[in-house]
Design a protein around this motif. Structure first.
Motif, PDB file in Angstrom:
ATOM      1  N   UNK A  94      22.408 -33.522  67.375  1.00  0.00           N
ATOM      2  CA  UNK A  94      23.314 -34.294  66.512  1.00  0.00           C
ATOM      3  C   UNK A  94      24.475 -33.423  66.046  1.00  0.00           C
ATOM      4  N   UNK A  95      25.628 -34.056  65.846  1.00  0.00           N
ATOM      5  CA  UNK A  95      26.831 -33.319  65.453  1.00  0.00           C
ATOM      6  C   UNK A  95      27.660 -34.215  64.540  1.00  0.00           C
ATOM      7  N   UNK A  96      28.485 -33.593  63.666  1.00  0.00           N
ATOM      8  CA  UNK A  96      29.314 -34.365  62.740  1.00  0.00           C
ATOM      9  C   UNK A  96      30.658 -33.672  62.561  1.00  0.00           C
ATOM     10  N   UNK A  97      31.694 -34.474  62.357  1.00  0.00           N
ATOM     11  CA  UNK A  97      33.028 -33.937  62.103  1.00  0.00           C
ATOM     12  C   UNK A  97      33.818 -34.888  61.230  1.00  0.00           C
ATOM     13  N   UNK A  98      34.994 -34.437  60.778  1.00  0.00           N
ATOM     14  CA  UNK A  98      35.830 -35.222  59.881  1.00  0.00           C
ATOM     15  C   UNK A  98      37.162 -35.538  60.543  1.00  0.00           C
ATOM     16  N   UNK A  99      37.564 -36.795  60.466  1.00  0.00           N
ATOM     17  CA  UNK A  99      38.823 -37.257  61.052  1.00  0.00           C
ATOM     18  C   UNK A  99      39.980 -36.828  60.160  1.00  0.00           C
ATOM     19  N   UNK A 100      41.015 -36.243  60.753  1.00  0.00           N
ATOM     20  CA  UNK A 100      42.184 -35.822  59.986  1.00  0.00           C
ATOM     21  C   UNK A 100      43.335 -36.808  60.177  1.00  0.00           C
ATOM     22  N   UNK A 101      44.457 -36.510  59.528  1.00  0.00           N
ATOM     23  CA  UNK A 101      45.660 -37.327  59.681  1.00  0.00           C
ATOM     24  C   UNK A 101      46.613 -36.754  60.723  1.00  0.00           C
TER      25      UNK A 101
END
Length: 204
Positions: free
Chosen positions: A158-165
């Motif tokens: 499993x992996x997670x990340x954050x969406x930027x602008x």
């Protein structure tokens, strides 16, 4: 005649009240926490972090592993903590209230604030229980700045990340801050792996 005078008087009072309100200063808008969240995530890409998910005892609440180490979840935890949200505490309290709702992947018999919040399946469960889960899609525009995405990497990891602008080089997607093993990076990886979750958590 008396009714007309009463209506006229009420109108005068209402007009005066509106004029007073117009003279009051307009309150400043709230700080855009989503922008601050993104900024805090992107800032992590400027620091050197060794990928290390080993178990460590840390303070509670407000605890963190040493700044020079971290995994994908630590990117999320540190970004939210920069805007005043302690996911260590929030996940721990929710697990205490509903331990059986969380994955039993690690054979624990009770919550552990040292590690629980640093595990992707637990964050997914917490965000889902808080009503932050959104639909998974293959449309890039559905993933807004500040959203979180989870993936399944090769090896069933499993992996997670954050969406930027910030846009991808071709302008068709938004770049992601994540740590896949080389430290926090800003990359065009939204559709690089099978997406398993999409979350928008704004409980500031």
């Amino acid at each position: 005649m008396k009714r007309l005078k009463l209506i006229t008087a009420l109108l005068l009072v209402l007009t005066a009240a509106l004029l007073c309100l117009a003279d009051e200063p307009v309150p400043e808008p709230d700080v855009d926490r989503t922008s601050l969240l993104i900024r805090a995530a992107v800032a992590q890409t400027k620091t050197r972090v060794t990928y290390d998910g080993s178990y460590r005892r840390i303070p509670y609440p407000g605890g963190d592993v040493p700044a020079h180490i971290g995994v994908c979840t630590d990117v999320i935890i540190r970004a939210y903590r920069a805007v005043g949200v302690d996911l260590q505490e929030r996940v721990h309290l929710d697990m205490k209230a509903a331990f059986d709702a969380y994955p039993p992947n690690w054979g624990l018999s009770r919550p552990d604030p040292n590690i629980d919040h640093r595990r992707v399946p637990n964050l997914q469960t917490y965000f889902r229980r808080r009503g932050a889960q959104l639909a998974v899609s293959d449309i890039a525009e559905d993933y807004q700045p500040g959203d979180m995405v989870t993936w399944r990497l090769p090896g069933n990891l499993p992996h997670i990340g954050l969406v930027t602008d910030q846009p991808s080089p071709d302008g068709r997607r938004r770049l992601i801050v994540h740590n896949i093993g080389r430290g926090p990076e800003l990359e065009d990886v939204l559709f690089a792996y099978p997406i398993t979750g999409h979350y928008r958590y704004h409980e500031w």
